[in-house]
Write an enzyme that holds these catalytic residues in place. Sequence first.
Site, PDB file in Angstrom:
ATOM      1  N   SER A   1       3.273  -2.098  10.411  1.00  0.00           N
ATOM      2  CA  SER A   1       4.641  -2.184  10.442  1.00  0.00           C
ATOM      3  C   SER A   1       5.499  -3.673  10.142  1.00  0.00           C
ATOM      4  CB  SER A   1       5.222  -1.748  11.792  1.00  0.00           C
ATOM      5  OG  SER A   1       4.733  -0.560  12.180  1.00  0.00           O
TER       6      SER A   1
ATOM      7  N   HIS B   1      -9.533   1.144   4.757  1.00  0.00           N
ATOM      8  CA  HIS B   1      -8.350   1.725   5.368  1.00  0.00           C
ATOM      9  C   HIS B   1      -8.639   2.435   6.726  1.00  0.00           C
ATOM     10  CE1 HIS B   1      -3.983   2.728   6.375  1.00  0.00           C
ATOM     11  NE2 HIS B   1      -3.715   1.456   5.711  1.00  0.00           N
TER      12      HIS B   1
ATOM     13  N   GLY C   1       2.312   2.065  10.685  1.00  0.00           N
ATOM     14  CA  GLY C   1       3.542   3.253  10.488  1.00  0.00           C
ATOM     15  C   GLY C   1       4.180   3.521  12.036  1.00  0.00           C
TER      16      GLY C   1
ATOM     17  N   GLU D   1      -5.606  -5.141  10.643  1.00  0.00           N
ATOM     18  CA  GLU D   1      -4.495  -3.946  10.846  1.00  0.00           C
ATOM     19  C   GLU D   1      -4.864  -3.139  12.030  1.00  0.00           C
ATOM     20  OE1 GLU D   1      -2.443  -2.658   6.934  1.00  0.00           O
ATOM     21  OE2 GLU D   1      -4.151  -1.528   7.218  1.00  0.00           O
TER      22      GLU D   1
ATOM     23  N   GLU E   1      -6.788   4.788   7.754  1.00  0.00           N
ATOM     24  CA  GLU E   1      -6.505   6.211   7.431  1.00  0.00           C
ATOM     25  C   GLU E   1      -7.776   6.827   6.654  1.00  0.00           C
ATOM     26  OE1 GLU E   1      -2.844   5.878   5.436  1.00  0.00           O
ATOM     27  OE2 GLU E   1      -1.939   5.041   7.308  1.00  0.00           O
TER      28      GLU E   1
ATOM     29  N   LYS F   1       0.229   4.407  -0.143  1.00  0.00           N
ATOM     30  CA  LYS F   1      -0.679   5.382   0.240  1.00  0.00           C
ATOM     31  C   LYS F   1      -0.309   6.811  -0.771  1.00  0.00           C
ATOM     32  CE  LYS F   1       0.270   3.700   4.829  1.00  0.00           C
ATOM     33  NZ  LYS F   1       0.047   3.779   6.314  1.00  0.00           N
TER      34      LYS F   1
ATOM     35  N   GLY G   1       2.596  -1.177   4.130  1.00  0.00           N
ATOM     36  CA  GLY G   1       2.706   0.244   3.917  1.00  0.00           C
ATOM     37  C   GLY G   1       4.106   0.652   3.499  1.00  0.00           C
TER      38      GLY G   1
ATOM     39  N   ASN H   1       1.027  -1.171  -0.025  1.00  0.00           N
ATOM     40  CA  ASN H   1       0.087   0.142  -0.102  1.00  0.00           C
ATOM     41  C   ASN H   1       0.863   1.089  -0.015  1.00  0.00           C
ATOM     42  OD1 ASN H   1      -1.793   2.002   0.434  1.00  0.00           O
ATOM     43  ND2 ASN H   1      -2.182   1.498   2.547  1.00  0.00           N
TER      44      ASN H   1
HETATM   45  C1  PEP Z   1      -0.857   0.370   5.789  1.00  0.00           C
HETATM   46  O1  PEP Z   1      -0.755   1.243   5.344  1.00  0.00           O
HETATM   47  O2  PEP Z   1      -1.917  -0.465   5.593  1.00  0.00           O
HETATM   48  C2  PEP Z   1       0.352  -0.307   6.700  1.00  0.00           C
HETATM   49  C3  PEP Z   1       0.085  -1.479   7.314  1.00  0.00           C
HETATM   50  O3  PEP Z   1       1.242   0.673   6.863  1.00  0.00           O
HETATM   51  P1  PEP Z   1       2.808   0.386   7.525  1.00  0.00           P
HETATM   52  O4  PEP Z   1       3.411  -0.975   6.861  1.00  0.00           O
HETATM   53  O5  PEP Z   1       3.747   1.240   7.075  1.00  0.00           O
HETATM   54  O6  PEP Z   1       2.684   0.095   9.071  1.00  0.00           O
END
Ligand code: PEP
Length: 256
Positions: free
Chosen positions: A214, A96, A174, A168, A98, A12, A235, A10
Amino acid sequence: MKRRPLLIGNWKMHKTAAEARAFAAALAVPAVRLASTADYVVCAPYTALHVLRVTLPRAVALGAQNVHPAAQGAFTGEISTAMLHELGVRYVIVGHSERRRLFAETDAWVGEKTAAVLAAGMRPVVCLGEDETERAAGVTETVIERQLQAALATVTADQAAEIVLAYEPVWAIGSGRTPLPEDAQAVAGWLRAQLAERWGTAAAARVRILYGGSVNADNLGGFVAQPDLDGALVGGASLDPTSFLQMAHVLTGGNA
Ligand code: PEP
């Protein structure tokens, strides 16, 4: 039942079209080593989808990060399922955290998007997860159950194989923090039990469940070793082609 492992990046709001082209070029030669036993997806910004369609190796499918559920209409700034499908998109992230948090997306809205993505012949990647406060309050299952019921409101058992769920935890996205793989497995196992109650064991066994938050090449192995986790939604670590390939390698047990 053995499900196909799945790695989804992803991006973003990262990478211009030129940067996306460079990513695809970096994948092009090593991509011959991407094992055919797994699925790989890059969910890019809309502006990079076309260039990725023509430059990404065939082994890597195209994904989008959002969609509007209506077929068309006066929705300035939005994108329809038909527009994505025509561009070669096969997976669409819905719900998601966000988007739920920063753009006020409701559970019901996520359900509408999920239905629209399936109706258009693409695979929804439905994100579910508790935030830090909910975790501390011990209501993780209550939150995820509410999100799940709304997201799958109109989905039927025969669509199970097209559904991807991504657990998630919001506090892990992040942040560099992750749950223990065993704790992510506990949620994934619980999710699959919910699906089995809804659709029966056989259909529930066809749904791919990912962990996200992460993830990187160093910690991915612990998650995909869990019986109900079939891969990861990634991400930050998906932005670098070397890291993406390392994760593909881990996903397939060293066969990528
Ligand atoms: C995500 O954007 O779904 C995500 C898991 O981000 P990250 O891997 O950066 O934590």
